[in-house]
Write an enzyme that holds these catalytic residues in place. Sequence first.
Site, mmCIF file in Angstrom:
data_model
loop_
_atom_site.group_PDB
_atom_site.id
_atom_site.type_symbol
_atom_site.label_atom_id
_atom_site.label_comp_id
_atom_site.label_asym_id
_atom_site.label_seq_id
_atom_site.Cartn_x
_atom_site.Cartn_y
_atom_site.Cartn_z
ATOM 1 N N LYS A 42 35.620 50.495 35.768
ATOM 2 C CA LYS A 42 36.829 50.458 36.587
ATOM 3 C C LYS A 42 37.715 51.643 36.230
ATOM 4 C CE LYS A 42 40.080 49.298 33.376
ATOM 5 N NZ LYS A 42 41.231 50.141 32.995
ATOM 6 N N ASP A 79 40.628 42.535 31.809
ATOM 7 C CA ASP A 79 39.871 43.263 32.833
ATOM 8 C C ASP A 79 38.611 42.535 33.289
ATOM 9 O OD1 ASP A 79 41.696 45.355 32.707
ATOM 10 O OD2 ASP A 79 40.517 46.498 31.252
#
Length: 304
Positions: A13, A143
């Site tokens: 990401k 996350d």
Amino acid sequence: MVTTELTVRAPAKINLHLGVGAPRPDGFHPLVTVYQAVGLYDDLTVRAAPGWALGVDLPDWMPAGVVPTGGANIVDRAAALLAEHHGVVRSGEVHVAKAIPVAGGMAGGSADAAAALVALDRLWGLHTPDDEMLALAAQLGSDVPFALLGGTALGTGRGELVEPVTDRGTWWWVVVPAETGLSTPSVYRHFDEMFPDAPAEPVPADALLRALAEGDPWALADALHNDLEAPAVDLRPELGELIERGEAAGALRGIVSGSGPTCVFLCGSADHARALAADLTDPAHPVVLAANGPVAGAHLVSYA
């Protein structure tokens, strides 16, 4: 049919927007962030076995020993949490093939945790509902829920509350890992030192969300924002020099990814990204990667 082996792929990401507020009473910083999953992946393969074993393969450009094993890996914790949730015995042979930079602000560990949840849920035949899977993911790290979801998403809370957002673009990025990682807690501590009067509420992501909905790369370049970039660059000044160099070489914008030290550069096309990657490759940065986004979250790629 009983599944005996399968592989799940999970993406890296980047944070297109990362607004950070003053620490909450629980010690966490409130965040407003926009995540995007990009086409750099770790692959996690699991095989049915009576015991539990975890192995990790690293590409040549990652230093040996940079990923913990022997019970200290987030994959071990993900497996234990899922097994405990369902009251089953943790079992299987797990192999992680790394390609996401480690300690680079790209959530490689979170990707591995998400891949482990997806893979072991199927291997063990658990059929965990989506809401329970996301709740388990949030226990593993801020996350991890996004690593399950993928695409482009707004994250709030400490980043673990995620919802998809409208994204009409296909974006191209150049990713420049650093040879030495940067501790996320140390970057947050330095943020607190540099900004003792940080507001309780993080900077909102309105401009960034508009740019994504428009699909305009120049608007996106203008809207990229990272409150952790200043402390990361203050700790590692070479990151600021790299961003200046990338922008001088033609990037629409350069930014530190998350807490760093990986830097990412927005480009206008695939050809632009490949050309910039070639320009930035040198003895100080021997590994420079091009990746597109958004891509899918943790997903099955093979099974037997």
